[in-house]
Enzyme design. Structure first.
Site, PDB file in Angstrom:
ATOM      1  N   HIS A 163       0.817  -1.294  -0.070  1.00 31.09           N
ATOM      2  CA  HIS A 163       0.110   0.186  -0.081  1.00 31.09           C
ATOM      3  C   HIS A 163       1.003   1.171   0.229  1.00 31.09           C
ATOM      4  O   HIS A 163       0.203   2.342  -0.464  1.00 31.09           O
ATOM      5  CB  HIS A 163      -0.984  -0.110   1.221  1.00 31.09           C
ATOM      6  CG  HIS A 163      -2.070  -0.989   1.101  1.00 31.09           C
ATOM      7  ND1 HIS A 163      -3.338  -0.774   0.782  1.00 31.09           N
ATOM      8  CD2 HIS A 163      -1.819  -2.303   1.228  1.00 31.09           C
ATOM      9  CE1 HIS A 163      -4.138  -1.739   0.719  1.00 31.09           C
ATOM     10  NE2 HIS A 163      -3.110  -2.827   1.038  1.00 31.09           N
ATOM     11  N   ASP A 372       3.247   9.274  -0.521  1.00 30.83           N
ATOM     12  CA  ASP A 372       2.299   8.870  -0.496  1.00 30.83           C
ATOM     13  C   ASP A 372       2.056   7.647  -1.477  1.00 30.83           C
ATOM     14  O   ASP A 372       2.103   7.874  -2.524  1.00 30.83           O
ATOM     15  CB  ASP A 372       0.979   9.533  -0.429  1.00 30.83           C
ATOM     16  CG  ASP A 372      -0.117   9.145   0.703  1.00 30.83           C
ATOM     17  OD1 ASP A 372      -0.256   8.115   1.225  1.00 30.83           O
ATOM     18  OD2 ASP A 372      -0.682  10.128   1.314  1.00 30.83           O
TER      19      ASP A 372
END
Ligand code: GDG
Length: 463
Positions: A163, A372
């Site tokens: 992720h 991110d």
């Protein structure tokens, strides 16, 4: 467990938190966070088992059923929690994989705990999975599980999804245990990354540091299997969020919120876990300067920032919390009238309905991470905001920027550049804003979490 599952998700945390009522009765509530938001709908649809830690150290909890699937709790001691989770996962791997925006710490005892806990997860999964089952391992806390699991259960189909970003080889190489981690991941049949750059970094690393043969996106493990590395950009339940934002409760809550904020002309909104990767320091400084320079008027503009508490015992996070408190306090004492601060800063978690209410009323959504993997908040805003009049300001260093190209893109390290774009987003001609927002909505509604899971699992089945 009596019946073994055909589909198993393995993640550090279970998707549920235990809540104990005053009378002592125990209930389980869906927990917040990016990974759970993404996978919970998949699990409800597929059924099967979710293997993960239940959140209470030094305690063993028996498996149980929740929302149509099995929950298989894996125990952790308080010491393992410190060394495997807070230590190796969140003070070694997390900063290293996010371009070292904070300094990664390397400790041998943390690594030992990481090995022990990964093995425990692999064993629990091997016990929960039926013959030839599909197992989907999640994220950076469990990088060793694919290989360990393959050794225990060669009959399984093993997928892994990361992720967070996969770093460039120059950074990854710092890890004293780099060899074991690469081999750990290569135990999977399919490794998924958020963006193509992550898969490329991984394949380049394998080519440079191992003897395995790499052909296009596949790594041949002699005498065993081929591990394929590809990008699967994660998304959200777009329609689910849009519907939630249209419920009478959320509409009422958004009106109450507007009232509370004094019906400002412009609302800037930030929603993040309180994490140094999210670029909060830079964002708050930029907004503060805009207020201080009079470019934004606190009489008609509010910056609402939600920072959800996260990893509160890790040193860097304590420091971040203090820094942000200080920064917000300093700005608010300079600007703003009596009774209403320019920055409305909330260090707390909120129900999903409140998040949707905030997305509804925000004119400018500000998402400025330094790095991110994807960033779901950006997509949730696009799905929830009811008109095409909203604006999304998005860091070029979020995986989401690869997809949401029509956002107002910023480099969060460039404060002046970011200030200009924040102003542009707030004052742009409606025609421009609407054109951008229409394109963003098309992207978010055209690429949903269901498609993400189907694409990954479809490719895994075909392996
Ligand atoms: C990781 C990667 C990747 C936040 N505060 C509350 C709350 N949230 C929800 C948001 C959103 C999720 O948590 C946060 O997701 P993000 O993607 O923004 O960030 P991470 O937590 O860092 O997630 C990230 C993600 O995994 C998925 O792969 O996109 O790059 O770092 O859904 O809405 N939800 C509620 N209350 C809160 O106070 N209910």
């Amino acid at each position: 467990m009596s019946e073994r599952a055909r589909f198993v998700v393995v993640a550090n945390r279970l998707p549920v938190d235990r809540v104990v009522a005053d009378d002592g009765t125990v209930d389980w509530r869906t927990s917040p966070g990016g990974l759970v938001t993404a996978l919970e709908p998949v699990m409800r649809r597929m059924g099967g088992a979710w293997v993960g830690w239940h959140g209470a150290p030094d305690e063993t909890v028996a498996p149980f059923q929740h929302d149509g699937y099995s929950i298989v709790p894996v125990p952790l001691s308080a010491e393992e929690y410190e060394e495997y989770y807070e230590g190796f996962s969140n003070a070694t791997l997390w900063p290293l994989f996010h371009d070292t925006v904070a300094f990664p710490e390397f400790h041998r005892e943390w690594w030992d705990a990481y090995l022990t806990v990964n093995r425990r997860f692999a064993v629990a999964t091997a016990e929960a999975a039926g013959d030839g089952a599909t197992v989907w391992v999640q994220d950076y806390q469990l990088l060793l599980v694919p290989q360990m699991l393959r050794e225990l259960r060669p009959d399984l189909k093993i997928g892994f999804f990361l992720h967070i970003p996969f770093p460039p080889i120059e950074l990854f190489q710092q890890l004293p245990w780099r060899g074991q981690i690469i081999e750990g991941l290569l135990g999977a049949d399919l490794v998924g990354f958020q963006v193509p750059g992550g898969a490329q970094n991984f394949l380049r690393l394998v080519r440079t540091r191992t003897r395995h043969r790499v052909e296009r996106d596949g790594v041949r493990i002699a005498g065993s299997h081929t591990c394929v590395a590809r990008a699967y950009p994660i998304s959200i339940d777009s329609q689910g969020f849009a519907d939630l934002a249209e419920t009478p409760e959320v509409i009422a809550e958004s009106e109450a919120l507007l009232e509370e904020l004094g019906h400002p002309k412009t609302i800037f909104l930030g929603v993040d876990r309180l994490d140094y990767t999210k670029g909060l320091r830079q964002r708050i400084r930029a907004m503060g300067e805009l207020f201080e320079e009079g470019k934004l008027d606190p009489a008609d503009t509010v910056f609402l920032q939600v920072a959800t508490p996260s990893r509160e015992r890790v040193e860097e996070y304590k420091k971040l919390r203090d820094d942000i408190d200080l920064l917000v306090g300093r700005i608010n004492s300079h600007v703003g009238g009596v009774g209403r601060p320019a920055i409305s800063y909330l260090h707390a978690g909120f129900p999903r309905t409140t998040m949707a209410a905030m997305y509804r009323i925000a004119n400018v959504m500000v998402v400025t991470p330094l790095r991110d993997g994807m960033n779901l908040v950006a997509k949730e805003y696009v799905a929830c905001h009811p008109s095409t009049n909203g604006a999304l300001v998005l860091s070029e260093f979020a995986g989401a920027a690869k997809e949401l190209k029509q956002a107002y893109i910023v480099n969060p390290y460039d404060l002046n550049g970011m200030k200009d774009v924040l102003m542009q987003a707030a004052t742009d001609a409606p025609r421009n804003r609407q054109r951008r927002m229409r394109a963003l909505k098309k992207q978010v509604f055209g690429h949903t979490i269901e498609q993400w899971a189907d694409n990954f699992l479809g490719d895994l089945e075909g392996r």
